[in-house]
Scaffold this motif. Structure first.
Motif, mmCIF file in Angstrom:
data_model
loop_
_atom_site.group_PDB
_atom_site.id
_atom_site.type_symbol
_atom_site.label_atom_id
_atom_site.label_comp_id
_atom_site.label_asym_id
_atom_site.label_seq_id
_atom_site.Cartn_x
_atom_site.Cartn_y
_atom_site.Cartn_z
ATOM 1 N N ASN A 131 -3.690 5.556 -5.947
ATOM 2 C CA ASN A 131 -4.198 5.794 -4.602
ATOM 3 C C ASN A 131 -5.369 4.854 -4.319
ATOM 4 N N ASP A 186 1.514 7.308 -6.438
ATOM 5 C CA ASP A 186 0.515 8.354 -6.585
ATOM 6 C C ASP A 186 1.124 9.719 -6.298
ATOM 7 N N ASN A 187 1.905 9.808 -5.241
ATOM 8 C CA ASN A 187 2.523 11.086 -4.887
ATOM 9 C C ASN A 187 3.554 11.529 -5.914
ATOM 10 N N ASP A 237 0.004 6.675 5.149
ATOM 11 C CA ASP A 237 0.141 7.419 3.905
ATOM 12 C C ASP A 237 1.617 7.437 3.525
ATOM 13 N N ALA A 238 1.885 7.859 2.338
ATOM 14 C CA ALA A 238 3.241 7.799 1.799
ATOM 15 C C ALA A 238 4.191 8.778 2.467
ATOM 16 N N HIS A 254 0.839 -1.207 0.000
ATOM 17 C CA HIS A 254 0.000 0.000 0.000
ATOM 18 C C HIS A 254 0.871 1.255 0.000
ATOM 19 N N ALA A 291 -3.908 1.508 -3.632
ATOM 20 C CA ALA A 291 -3.355 1.497 -2.270
ATOM 21 C C ALA A 291 -4.477 1.302 -1.250
ATOM 22 N N ALA A 335 0.908 4.122 -2.864
ATOM 23 C CA ALA A 335 0.650 5.507 -2.443
ATOM 24 C C ALA A 335 1.796 6.418 -2.871
ATOM 25 N N ARG A 336 3.013 5.919 -2.831
ATOM 26 C CA ARG A 336 4.162 6.730 -3.253
ATOM 27 C C ARG A 336 4.139 6.966 -4.756
#
Length: 147
Positions: free
Chosen positions: A65, A55-56, A95-96, A48, A68, A52-53
């Motif tokens: 996201n 996505d960032n 979260d990332a 996850h 994740a 998420a990373r």
């Protein structure tokens, strides 16, 4: 030891329906989740964060996201099931932007589980992911089964 199903199939259906509502394309992650079971709890939990990373970093935006979140939902369900069985797993889905120290803390706690608890957790995770894959195949839009 008596068999207790812990409602894995119902949990899997709920997870898939939630993911489908968030983003139907995130359901493509189901097979990857199932495959990651072979690499252990730590890798499954960390998936996850990887998504998420991504996505960032702007690779795919909202889609990663949602993936994740799909993995996080499976992890939370696993934690709940194992809690009923007397096995405690870290329940953090992060979260990332969390610090490396926070991430390493969770990984160390997973590595530090008793061998029997690790094996039981992986067996339940594998069965839960199998059920997620099954429901994904039946509920994925365009599968002909969602009408």
């Amino acid at each position: 030891m008596a068999w207790h199903p812990y409602d894995l199939d119902r949990l899997a259906q709920d997870i898939v329906l939630k993911a489908r509502q968030r983003d139907p394309e995130s359901l493509n992650q189901a097979h990857r989740m199932r495959a990651s079971c072979a690499y252990g709890l730590e890798r499954f939990w960390g998936e996850h964060l990887r998504l998420a990373r991504k996505d960032n970093d702007g690779d795919k935006g909202k889609a990663d996201n949602d993936k994740a979140a799909f993995v996080g939902d499976v992890w939370r369900a696993l934690v709940g099931v194992l809690h009923m069985a007397g096995i405690t797993l870290p329940d953090q889905v992060m979260d990332a932007n969390r610090s490396e120290a926070d991430i390493l803390d969770v990984a160390e706690r997973l590595w530090g589980l008793e061998k029997h608890d690790q094996q039981a957790a992986l067996a339940v995770l594998t069965n839960l992911c199998d059920a997620v894959v099954w429901w994904t195949q039946r509920l994925k839009p365009g599968s002909g089964r969602d009408r």
